[in-house]
Design an enzyme around this catalytic site. Structure first.
Site, PDB file in Angstrom:
ATOM      1  N   CYS A   1       0.832  -1.208   0.000  1.00 41.70           N
ATOM      2  CA  CYS A   1       0.000   0.000   0.000  1.00 41.70           C
ATOM      3  C   CYS A   1       0.868   1.259   0.000  1.00 41.70           C
ATOM      4  CB  CYS A   1      -0.954  -0.015   1.196  1.00 41.70           C
ATOM      5  SG  CYS A   1      -2.204  -1.304   1.034  1.00 41.70           S
TER       6      CYS A   1
ATOM      7  N   HIS B   1      -6.667   3.548   3.953  1.00 37.34           N
ATOM      8  CA  HIS B   1      -6.695   2.170   4.447  1.00 37.34           C
ATOM      9  C   HIS B   1      -8.063   1.856   5.051  1.00 37.34           C
ATOM     10  CE1 HIS B   1      -2.220   1.097   4.513  1.00 37.34           C
ATOM     11  NE2 HIS B   1      -2.835   0.031   4.038  1.00 37.34           N
TER      12      HIS B   1
HETATM   13  N1  PCA Z   1      -3.093  -3.961   2.114  1.00 37.68           N
HETATM   14  C1  PCA Z   1      -1.658  -4.146   2.120  1.00 37.68           C
HETATM   15  C2  PCA Z   1      -1.295  -4.432   0.695  1.00 37.68           C
HETATM   16  C3  PCA Z   1      -2.567  -4.782   0.009  1.00 37.68           C
HETATM   17  C4  PCA Z   1      -3.624  -4.346   0.940  1.00 37.68           C
HETATM   18  O1  PCA Z   1      -4.822  -4.343   0.707  1.00 37.68           O
HETATM   19  C5  PCA Z   1      -0.894  -2.995   2.771  1.00 37.68           C
HETATM   20  O2  PCA Z   1      -1.420  -2.363   3.684  1.00 37.68           O
HETATM   21  O3  PCA Z   1       0.237  -2.711   2.373  1.00 37.68           O
END
Ligand code: PCA
Length: 201
Positions: free
Chosen positions: A142, A166
């Site tokens: 991410c 997120h």
């Molecule tokens: N969350 C991960 C990578 C893919 C996702 O949905 C992250 O927080 O890096």
């Protein structure tokens, strides 16, 4: 206004990824004055950034809103900053596990989100949706795609606002975990619908 909305495929043994669920749901909605284009990114180091570069070149969006799962979070979390490091706690779905490597060698240490993150938190909170700014997007996929997009925009001087949000687990993901926060699917979808509207103002 054109917004590119991205999510990720499932990873880390989870059967779903809330970001994929939300992006697919929003993809079926109609917005006044906003043309939303969607993409689901692979949780694989080079394929993810490649897919994003292609989507941005193709759609030429005015804004890029990237979504991902952060399973330990209780709130919808607009991220403040992307940092120039890949340091994967677990291998990605392609088996890559870089440790302490720059995403862009000689790139700046960090970029700030250019989405209106304070406004997003205020709008979601006003709608009774738990939300808070996060000061770290981690050092996994991410953060990587967030940094990559900010660097692309800055290095090519593109007129695009961009940032990362997120999402907590969906309830269905937390049922088999003890004391694990989660948010309902409909709440997460509404959070991102409101976020798109706020960005389009
Ligand atoms: N969350 C991960 C990578 C893919 C996702 O949905 C992250 O927080 O890096």
């Amino acid at each position: 206004m054109k917004i590119l909305l991205t999510g990720f495929e499932p990873f880390g043994g989870e059967p779903v990824n809330p970001s994929q669920v939300v992006v697919q749901a929003i993809g079926h909605m109609m917005f006044e004055n906003v043309n939303v284009m969607t993409a689901i990114l692979p949780v694989s180091r080079f394929e993810a950034t490649q897919a994003l570069s292609v989507a941005i070149a193709q759609f030429e969006p005015d804004a890029v809103m990237m979504l991902g799962e952060a399973g330990t979070r209780a709130r919808v979390s607009p991220e403040r900053v992307a940092i120039n490091v890949d340091d994967f706690r677990i291998p990605d779905n392609g088996g890559h596990q870089p440790q302490n490597e720059p995403i862009v060698p000689d790139g700046p240490a960090a970029y700030f989100s250019t989405l209106p993150i304070q406004k997003l938190v205020a709008r979601l909170t006003a709608a009774d949706i738990p939300a808070a700014i996060s000061n770290s997007a981690g050092t996994y996929l991410c953060n990587r795609v967030f940094y990559w997009v900010m660097h692309l925009i800055h290095s090519q001087n593109l007129p695009i606002r961009a940032g990362f949000i997120h999402l907590p687990y969906l309830h269905e993901q937390s049922l088999n975990k003890r004391d694990c926060p989660s948010l309902a699917r409909a709440t997460q979808i509404e959070a991102i619908r409101l976020s798109i509207l706020a960005c389009a103002e």
